[in-house]
Design a protein around this motif. Structure first.
Motif, short mmCIF file in Angstrom:
data_model
loop_
_atom_site.label_atom_id
_atom_site.label_comp_id
_atom_site.label_asym_id
_atom_site.label_seq_id
_atom_site.Cartn_x
_atom_site.Cartn_y
_atom_site.Cartn_z
N GLN A 263 -34.28 -87.40 -5.94
CA GLN A 263 -35.30 -86.97 -6.92
C GLN A 263 -35.88 -85.62 -6.49
OE1 GLN A 263 -38.12 -87.06 -5.11
NE2 GLN A 263 -38.49 -89.07 -4.20
N GLY B 271 -38.60 -84.66 -5.17
CA GLY B 271 -39.34 -84.53 -3.91
C GLY B 271 -38.41 -84.48 -2.71
N THR B 272 -37.18 -84.99 -2.88
CA THR B 272 -36.27 -85.10 -1.73
C THR B 272 -35.00 -84.27 -1.89
OG1 THR B 272 -35.32 -87.05 -2.80
CG2 THR B 272 -37.00 -87.45 -1.12
N HIS C 228 -40.77 -86.59 -10.26
CA HIS C 228 -42.01 -86.69 -9.49
C HIS C 228 -43.08 -85.70 -9.94
CE1 HIS C 228 -40.02 -89.61 -7.10
NE2 HIS C 228 -40.96 -89.64 -6.18
N ALA D 20 -32.47 -91.07 -2.19
CA ALA D 20 -33.50 -90.45 -1.36
C ALA D 20 -34.84 -90.70 -2.02
CB ALA D 20 -33.23 -88.98 -1.17
N ASP D 21 -35.23 -91.95 -2.00
CA ASP D 21 -36.54 -92.39 -2.47
C ASP D 21 -36.70 -93.82 -1.98
OD1 ASP D 21 -38.82 -91.68 -4.69
OD2 ASP D 21 -38.45 -93.83 -4.48
N SER D 22 -37.85 -94.10 -1.40
CA SER D 22 -37.98 -95.39 -0.73
C SER D 22 -37.90 -96.58 -1.68
CB SER D 22 -39.29 -95.44 0.05
OG SER D 22 -40.38 -95.28 -0.81
N THR E 51 -30.79 -98.98 -1.27
CA THR E 51 -31.84 -98.73 -0.28
C THR E 51 -32.21 -97.26 -0.22
OG1 THR E 51 -32.54 -99.32 1.97
CG2 THR E 51 -30.35 -98.35 1.76
N GLY E 52 -33.41 -97.01 0.27
CA GLY E 52 -33.92 -95.65 0.35
C GLY E 52 -33.51 -94.99 1.66
N VAL E 53 -33.19 -93.70 1.57
CA VAL E 53 -32.84 -92.93 2.76
C VAL E 53 -33.54 -91.58 2.65
CG1 VAL E 53 -30.57 -94.04 3.01
CG2 VAL E 53 -30.77 -91.94 1.65
N GLY E 54 -33.42 -90.78 3.69
CA GLY E 54 -34.02 -89.45 3.66
C GLY E 54 -33.03 -88.41 3.15
N SER E 55 -33.50 -87.17 3.11
CA SER E 55 -32.69 -86.10 2.52
C SER E 55 -31.42 -85.81 3.31
CB SER E 55 -33.54 -84.83 2.43
OG SER E 55 -34.65 -85.06 1.60
N ASP F 6 -29.69 -87.84 5.31
CA ASP F 6 -28.74 -88.93 5.05
C ASP F 6 -28.11 -88.76 3.67
OD1 ASP F 6 -28.30 -90.71 7.15
OD2 ASP F 6 -30.20 -91.77 6.82
N ILE G 208 -39.95 -102.76 -0.20
CA ILE G 208 -40.23 -101.75 0.85
C ILE G 208 -41.67 -101.84 1.35
CG2 ILE G 208 -40.71 -99.99 -0.93
CD1 ILE G 208 -39.22 -99.09 2.42
N LYS H 1 -45.97 -81.82 -0.04
CA LYS H 1 -44.52 -81.82 0.19
C LYS H 1 -43.72 -81.38 -1.04
CE LYS H 1 -42.62 -86.07 -1.35
NZ LYS H 1 -41.42 -86.82 -1.48
N PHE H 2 -44.31 -81.57 -2.21
CA PHE H 2 -43.54 -81.23 -3.40
C PHE H 2 -43.52 -79.73 -3.67
CE2 PHE H 2 -44.62 -85.66 -3.97
CZ PHE H 2 -43.37 -86.18 -4.24
N GLY I 219 -43.75 -96.36 4.30
CA GLY I 219 -44.01 -95.70 3.03
C GLY I 219 -42.79 -94.95 2.54
N SER I 220 -42.99 -93.71 2.15
CA SER I 220 -41.96 -93.01 1.39
C SER I 220 -40.82 -92.53 2.27
CB SER I 220 -42.58 -91.84 0.62
OG SER I 220 -42.47 -90.65 1.35
N SER I 221 -39.77 -92.05 1.60
CA SER I 221 -38.58 -91.62 2.33
C SER I 221 -38.67 -90.14 2.69
CB SER I 221 -37.35 -91.87 1.47
OG SER I 221 -37.41 -91.07 0.30
N GLU J 185 -38.55 -86.81 4.12
CA GLU J 185 -38.11 -86.30 5.41
C GLU J 185 -39.08 -85.22 5.89
OE1 GLU J 185 -33.82 -86.72 5.77
OE2 GLU J 185 -33.89 -84.57 6.13
N ILE K 282 -36.90 -96.20 7.43
CA ILE K 282 -36.46 -94.92 6.85
C ILE K 282 -36.96 -93.77 7.72
CG2 ILE K 282 -36.39 -93.44 4.81
CD1 ILE K 282 -36.89 -95.85 3.06
N ASN L 110 -34.74 -90.95 9.54
CA ASN L 110 -35.00 -89.54 9.22
C ASN L 110 -35.33 -88.74 10.48
OD1 ASN L 110 -34.62 -90.03 6.54
ND2 ASN L 110 -36.78 -90.04 5.98
N ASN M 276 -32.13 -88.17 12.34
CA ASN M 276 -31.29 -87.24 11.58
C ASN M 276 -31.77 -85.81 11.66
OD1 ASN M 276 -29.47 -89.14 10.71
ND2 ASN M 276 -30.45 -89.49 8.73
N LEU N 237 -28.22 -84.98 12.23
CA LEU N 237 -27.03 -85.31 11.43
C LEU N 237 -26.30 -84.07 10.92
CD1 LEU N 237 -25.48 -87.83 10.44
CD2 LEU N 237 -26.72 -87.64 8.29
#
Ligand code: SF4
Lengths: 431, 167
Positions: free
Chosen positions: A49, A51-52, A80, A134-136, A149-153, A155, A231, B26-27, B66-68, B70, B92, B96, B99, B154
């Motif tokens: 999304q 944000g990520t 977002h 890339a969103d929790s 599942t959610g991962v970071g940017s 990943d 989550i 962050k946005f 909370g949120s993903s 990074e 997460i 992160n 990574n 990563l």
């Protein structure tokens, strides 16, 4: 007494059956996945999304990525901060649009909706699929019997390049919810109750599996609400088995023949928790923790200044309907702002067709663009200092909505609608 | 890898990513140095100015829930923090952090007070509290994470191998 079948391997090790998540990770990694194993699995869908994704694009380039592994299996969503509230965000959106065009991947632009509504609606998510986002709250698609599942940017960038991701296979906590939810008590109340019970880190490193009569009786929308908030107890996924309802729902969006994944009768669980939901009252999560949960009667009367209906947790048609059933023919309290954000354009249009939006707007709601709305404090209704907000979202962390001096309460759409009428937190059963 | 610095203790569980770096920042930008100035600001408005390069953030359980985003580990890293020590981490955030090359150490943080001088030996899995003359054992990282962390994150790992090379 029920005898549990046990497979005895030659080495004499007893091996029980597999959970849903162990099966999905097995089929995607080509090896028998058991809790605790590390596997590299193929992914069916990769989502980012606004944000990520910008950071993911940067990581993609940094990794030396040229093409994405399969453009059909990658999607990006601008939800977002949509439409963009400032130049900084506009530049990031532009970066995403250019990347998507160049790599020939689908980009859902402003107004299409929240990513976790759009992915299921895209027809690419269903039983047995493995999705990373890339969103929790990517865990939402567990409602459709998928492992997501959610991962970071970073990943995400790795998955966009390789079509793979490494996972530690999680243990599963099974939540067995029996009984029938009372009138005006919903999936949201149930999941808030469960989170309050297991706490914010009660399922960390684990998967949640929801089952029992009460879960089976839920609509797919309600199931998504429950999976979405897995989550908030720290879980990697919130899974459910597929049934006729699942397949009927999927048919609207996809012709694919999905194969349901069920847990073996002798699967091993970290824990099995049983609940009877028959006397559950509407629940409210109080500031500033999602697991700070209480029955609505304990907080009724707390004044509120803003009410929000929407987000990937509760912005679906059923949610808007529940709110409209309370707001019909009435006006919200003069000191309350009510903000409504349909979860997708499709839902927006259906709500118009059904006359629901008319009811909400006449009652005093301000309807904003389908998307995340004010959920994450980027735009669309940032509260002022000291204000109380009641929202259908999934997080009430301090500062979440853009002001760390505001207080956020979480509840079902019916409770939020009732509170908007009363000007204070109110029990929807009284309306 | 040996790290040394002073402990900044946040005696709290469940420090979420909104506390680490608020969504409202962050946005807006990809400039991590800029984001770093706002790290932990809702818990301690002056936190950024108190950090000396190499220092540690020390917290309770479920750090980074909370949120993903990074941006959370990146803001911490860009603020000059060399590692985060907590009783446990949200998954997460944990991924992160590794990574993006920010070491995370799971250990008994009750044995660390605000201002203690620490030495963290990542390969030995030991935290030395110099001020208290104590040795605290850290929970070992899964091997795949050690590999990614040793490669610097990563992205360098992918540059080196062209994909996952974790067995
Ligand atoms: S609606 Fe809120 S929780 Fe859901 S994806 Fe958007 S920002 Fe995240």
């Amino acid at each position: 007494m029920v005898l549990i079948p046990v497979i005895i391997l030659e080495r004499g090790i007893k091996l029980s059956g597999q959970t849903i998540i162990e099966k999905i990770l097995s089929s995607h990694s080509g090896q028998t996945a058991r809790a605790g194993d590390i596997v590299i699995a193929n992914v069916d869908l990769v989502m980012g999304q606004d944000g990520t994704s910008p950071l993911a694009i940067r990581a993609f380039n940094d990794m030396g990525g040229r093409e994405v592994f399969d453009p059909e299996k990658v999607a990006m969503v601008i939800d977002h901060s949509a439409p963009s509230p400032n130049e900084g965000v506009s530049a990031l959106h532009k970066l995403m649009r250019e990347f998507a065009e160049e790599k020939k991947i689908k980009l859902y632009d402003i107004g299409e909706g929240v990513c976790h509504q759009l992915m299921p609606e895209s027809g690419r998510v269903g039983p047995g699929k493995l999705v990373v986002g890339a969103d929790s709250h990517t865990c939402t698609y567990g409602a459709l019997n998928a492992f997501s599942t959610g991962v970071g940017s970073t990943d995400l960038a790795g998955a966009m390049i390789s079509g793979k991701m490494w996972f530690k296979v999680p243990e599963t906590i099974k939540f067995v919810c029996e009984g029938k939810l009372p009138e005006r008590v919903y999936a949201k109340d149930l999941i808030l109750y469960l989170i309050g019970d297991v706490t914010a880190d009660g399922a960390t490193y684990k998967a949640a599996e929801y089952t029992g009569q009460a879960v089976k009786a839920l609509s797919i929308e309600g199931r998504m609400t429950m999976a979405n908030m897995a989550i908030e107890m720290g879980a990697k996924a919130g899974l459910m088995e597929a049934d006729e309802k699942t397949f009927r729902w999927l048919k609207q969006y996809s012709d694919e023949k999905f194969t349901p994944v069920t847990a073996d009768a002798d699967a091993e669980y970290a824990e099995i928790r049983r609940y009877d939901v028959s006397s559950l009252e509407p629940q409210v999560a109080m500031p500033h923790r999602v697991d700070n949960v209480t029955g609505v009667s304990q907080v009724a009367g707390t004044p509120i200044q803003q009410a929000v209906i929407g987000t990937c947790t509760n912005g679906r048609l059923e949610d808007l309907r529940a709110a409209a059933s309370i707001l019909e023919g009435r006006k919200i309290h003069p000191k309350v702002r009510l903000i409504v954000a349909p979860a997708s354009k499709r839902i927006y249009l259906e709500a118009i067709k059904e006359g629901i939006l008319q009811v909400l707007v006449e009652a005093g709601a301000a309807v904003v663009t389908p998307g995340c709305g004010p959920c994450v404090g980027t735009h669309n209704g940032i509260p002022s200092d000291g204000e109380n907000v009641i929202s259908t979202a999934n997080r009430n962390f301090k500062g979440r909505m853009g002001n760390s001096s505001a207080n956020i309460f979480l509840a079902s759409p019916a409770t939020v609608a009732a509170s908007a009428l009363a000007g204070e937190i109110a029990d929807p059963r009284e309306f | 890898m040996k790290l040394s610095g002073e402990a900044h203790k946040f005696d709290l569980n469940d420090i979420n990513t909104d506390y680490i770096i608020s969504g409202k920042y962050k946005f807006k930008t990809l400039d991590m140095k800029e984001l770093a100035k706002h790290v932990m600001e809702d818990l301690d408005p002056d936190f950024y100015s108190k950090i000396k390069t190499g220092d540690f953030i020390v917290a309770g359980s479920n750090f980074g829930c909370g949120s993903s985003r990074e941006q959370a580990p990146l803001a911490i890293k860009n603020a000059g923090i060399s590692a985060v020590l907590a009783k446990s981490f949200a998954r997460i955030f944990y991924r992160n952090a590794i990574n993006t090359g920010l070491p995370v150490v799971e250990c008994d943080t009750d044995k660390i007070e605000h201002g203690d001088r620490l030495e963290v030996d990542l390969s030995a899995g030991v935290v030395r509290n110099i001020s208290k003359n104590l040795e605290i054992k850290a929970r070992p990282l899964p091997e795949v994470m050690i590999k990614i962390l040793n490669d610097g994150g990563l992205a360098p790992h992918f540059r080196k191998y062209g994909g996952f090379q974790i067995y």
